[in-house]
Every structure is written in C-alpha cells, then in structure tokens.
Design an enzyme around this catalytic site. Structure first.
Site, mmCIF file in Angstrom:
data_model
loop_
_atom_site.group_PDB
_atom_site.id
_atom_site.type_symbol
_atom_site.label_atom_id
_atom_site.label_comp_id
_atom_site.label_asym_id
_atom_site.label_seq_id
_atom_site.Cartn_x
_atom_site.Cartn_y
_atom_site.Cartn_z
ATOM 1 C CE LYS A 248 88.345 46.750 26.551
ATOM 2 N NZ LYS A 248 88.677 45.443 25.957
ATOM 3 C CB THR A 278 75.837 56.086 12.117
ATOM 4 O OG1 THR A 278 74.675 55.790 11.350
ATOM 5 C CG2 THR A 278 75.830 57.550 12.496
HETATM 6 C C1 LIG Z 1 87.950 44.700 24.851
HETATM 7 C C2 LIG Z 1 88.817 44.135 23.776
HETATM 8 C C3 LIG Z 1 88.596 44.448 22.430
HETATM 9 C C4 LIG Z 1 87.384 45.225 21.982
HETATM 10 O O1 LIG Z 1 87.478 46.560 22.380
HETATM 11 P P1 LIG Z 1 86.141 47.445 22.355
HETATM 12 O O2 LIG Z 1 86.601 48.811 22.020
HETATM 13 O O3 LIG Z 1 85.548 47.315 23.715
HETATM 14 O O4 LIG Z 1 85.250 46.860 21.307
HETATM 15 C C5 LIG Z 1 89.501 44.025 21.475
HETATM 16 N N1 LIG Z 1 90.582 43.291 21.818
HETATM 17 C C6 LIG Z 1 90.805 42.944 23.102
HETATM 18 C C7 LIG Z 1 91.999 42.132 23.427
HETATM 19 C C8 LIG Z 1 89.922 43.325 24.109
HETATM 20 O O5 LIG Z 1 90.110 42.929 25.366
#
Ligand SMILES: *Cc1c(COP(=O)(O)O)cnc(C)c1O
Length: 421
Positions: A248, A278
C-alpha cells in the site's frame, strides 16, 4: 447432481443483490500517477483519474523504486527459485527484513507473500503454539485476521469496535493463567478511524495479554519515520507483534510481521503460510527496500498526504456532500445502497473520467455502501475540484438518483441521464 446449476445460482444470487463484482481493466501510467488508462472493452480506452488506490503515496511509480526493481532483476533474474528454506533466501530478503525491524523498533521481522498471508499465518500459528490461547478481536478486523483466528482453533471473543471498556470486560472474565492476545488495527480501512492503541496496551499490561496490531493502513503514512500510528503515538515498543504491508503506502507487494527475535523465530519455524511457499522475488525486495528508505526520509510526503486529505474533505463539505468524518487519510462518501453506489461509480467513470470503486457488502456491512476516496500527495487541486463537482452533479439530482437506485444501468444510458439532469 447438476453442479453447473449450483454455481449459476450462487452467481445469480449476487447479481440480484447488486453485489456481483465486475473488475475494471485499468493500467496506471508510469510517471503520471494518479492518471490511468481505462479499457472498458477490447477496442476502446480512455484516460481517467484514480481516486481509490491504496498506493497511497504513488510509490509504485517512484523512479528510484522502478529502477531498483529493473536493475536487480537484471543482476539476479526474476523468481527467487524456492521457499526461504530451500534456496529462496537472498541478501535482498535479509536486508529488507532488517530494515522493517528497524522501522518498527523491533529485534526482528519476517517477510510473507502478502499482509493477508502474514495475518492469517501468524494468528493461526499462535493458536498452535498456545493451545489454550484466548483471542480478543475487534469486530471490524480485516478478513485476513478473521481467517487466521478461525484457523487458530482456540477460544475467541469479539469486542465492539474500538471499545476498550468492552475489551476490559472480556479480559476480566478470562482465567488469569491463560495466555491472551488482543488483535486489532491501527487505522480501519473502511471507516478511516484510529484504534485506542494506548488504552488497549494499558489493558494488555494490566491483564498480562499480548497485543497484535495490523498497521497495514498506517505504515509509511504516520509517525516521524513512517513507522505507523504506533510510532506517531510512541507505542511501538508496547505492541507484541506489528503487522504491515509492503503493497500500500510502500507501493510494491508483500507483507510482514515485526516482533521480538524469539517470536519471529517461532513463526518462521512453525508458520505453514511462511514455510511452504516460494519466497518473494529478490528484485521485489530490492525495490521495496528502496521504497521504505525513501518514505522513511520523507516527512514532507506524509504532510502533503494529510494536507490533500484535508483539502478534499473541506471541498466535499463546501459542496454539501456528506462524507464520514474521519481523522485519517481515508475519506468514505457513504451512499448506503448497493445499486445506487454502483451506478454512481459507473457514472463518475464513464461520464467524468473519475475512478472510485463502489465498496459493497461483504467489504462493508449492508447499508454502508460507499465510495472510499483515497487522495494522494499527487492529486492536484484541479483533480479535487473536478471530483467534487462531478459528485455534486450526480448526487444532487433527485430524479436522477431515483433512477440510479432502481436498477443497474449501462454506461450509455448513464451518460444520457446525466446530460439531461
Ligand atoms: C489490505 C489489507 C490487508 C492485506 O494486505 P495485503 O498486503 O494486500 O495482503 C491486511 N489488513 C488490512 C486491514 C488490509 O486493509
């Protein structure tokens, strides 16, 4: 048994409720964030502005991050070639884990394929390590934590959202000798509110519980070095396990936990979702390391991010558009009806070139359907004005709204309707 009928009926069920998901084909344009090329069908495309990305700082497009990815791939290839245990550990993985541990002021960190897998695996594994564990979980916790808690197969209690008093009430009822962990998020992704981290840490101390904090929407964005909300509030050392994403604010892919070395060693040694898959490509690790280094050193980027969120909120308020008043960078415009929400989103996209994905059940509860807007430091004043004007036009017209609420509409019909409105 007619298997096909069952599959078809399940899909129809979603279509009738207005909850069937159609993915939009969207290619972002390197160097032009938040602009993207939208392809509604094979033979047409248009330039649009993305308003709902979790690439909060546009780091996926940062030239130094892109270069780190390309250069490292040029040196060591693409795939890692194995699990961490069998030929899939490189210096890039170790350097990245070191950086993450340092970012959170912890002894150690562990990389996963995603933060989803990090949450799921870590919580499930804690249930194996402590068979008599009691898990206290916020009712609004992300699906990945719910998944991990289910897989932990231990006693669990759901507490009311952000309600520390309720946490205490539950803690008081649990045998003092049992291991306990309080599982929560720092920033809730759909509501945009902050958890009472300090109160929860105080309770954890008083009742000798561990704490597990998902900082997925906080890392990179809060704290002097982007360590998250717990860094901002001076609480990182009071959290037992911090979870975060690299996908993000850091704009790449992957997830992690950071904690004491012994805890990390245990999850590394027992977590199936860590062991039997992996490892991340080394070039991804190099790009992510570069991204974290840039974001850490850029408090101005964080300030600009907050400033843009404030500017958007102010302009929405000025135009009389109701949004949920959040203290964070997440700005939900609540529509409250799945079909209306989808039609409004389609109208914004097809008529105004604005992409705000409708957020419907099960991501949010029924009746809380919304457009979740995520301004970045790179959204301009003009782009904010354009969004607010378009939203005002779509929302203000009552007759238009009734039609938009009635049934899903095709894009041509939407365009005609808005032109007439
Ligand atoms: C998006 C999200 C995740 C998962 O993150 P990813 O790296 O995209 O798998 C976990 N916790 C929250 C609160 C999220 O919004």
């Amino acid at each position: 048994m007619d298997y096909n009928n069952v599959f078809a009926a399940k899909i129809e069920e979603l279509q009738e409720k207005g909850n069937y998901r159609k993915f939009k084909n969207m290619s972002r344009v390197q160097g032009k964030y938040p602009r993207a090329t939208y392809r509604p069908c094979k033979y047409s495309q248009s330039e649009i502005t993305v308003w709902c990305s979790n690439d909060y700082l546009g780091m996926s497009n940062h030239p130094d991050v892109v270069r780190a990815l390309a250069e490292t791939a040029g040196q060591v290839g693409v795939g890692s070639g194995g699990t961490r245990n069998i030929s899939g550990t490189t210096n890039y993985h170790l350097l990245l884990e070191e950086e993450i541990a340092d970012l959170h002021g912890k002894e150690s960190a562990l990389l996963f394929t995603s933060a989803y897998v990090a949450n799921q695996t870590t919580l499930a594994t804690l249930g194996k390590i402590f068979p008599d564990l009691v898990i206290l979980s916020d009712e609004k916790n992300h699906a990945s934590m719910i998944h991990g808690i289910q897989d932990a197969r231990v006693e669990k209690h759901i507490f009311r959202h952000n309600d520390a008093a309720h946490v205490e009430e539950i803690l008081r009822g649990i045998d003092a000798c049992r291991p306990k962990i309080i599982v929560f998020e720092s920033v809730y992704s759909m509501d945009g509110d902050f958890a009472p981290i300090r109160e929860i840490c105080d309770l954890a101390d008083r009742y000798n519980a561990m704490t597990y904090l998902d900082e997925v929407h906080g890392v990179g964005l809060y704290g002097a070095r982007g360590g998250g909300v717990a860094e901002r509030d001076g609480l990182m050392d009071r959290i037992t396990i911090i979870n975060g994403t690299l996908a993000k604010a850091f704009g790449v892919i992957g997830g992690y936990i950071a904690a004491d070395a012994r805890i990390v060693d245990c999850i590394r040694s027992y977590g199936r979702g860590f062991i039997f898959t992996t490892s991340l490509p080394p070039a991804i690790c190099a790009a992510t390391l570069k991204s974290i280094q840039i974001v850490r050193a850029s408090p101005d980027m964080r300030a600009r991010h907050q400033e843009r969120a404030g500017a958007l909120k102010q302009k929405l308020a000025g135009a009389g558009i109701k949004y949920r008043h959040t203290p964070s960078h997440i700005v939900p415009v609540v529509i409250g009806d799945p079909i209306l929400c989808r039609n409004i989103s389609d109208a914004l996209l097809h008529v105004y070139g604005i992409y705000a994905q409708p957020i419907n059940y099960p991501t949010v509860p029924w009746g809380e359907e919304c457009l979740r807007l995520t301004p970045s430091p790179l959204h301009s004043d003009e782009e904010i004005d354009h969004l607010v004007e378009a939203l005002a036009r779509v929302l203000r017209n009552k007759a238009c709204n009734d039609l938009l609420r009635a049934a899903p509409m095709e894009s041509d019909a939407l365009a005609a309707l808005l032109e007439a409105a």
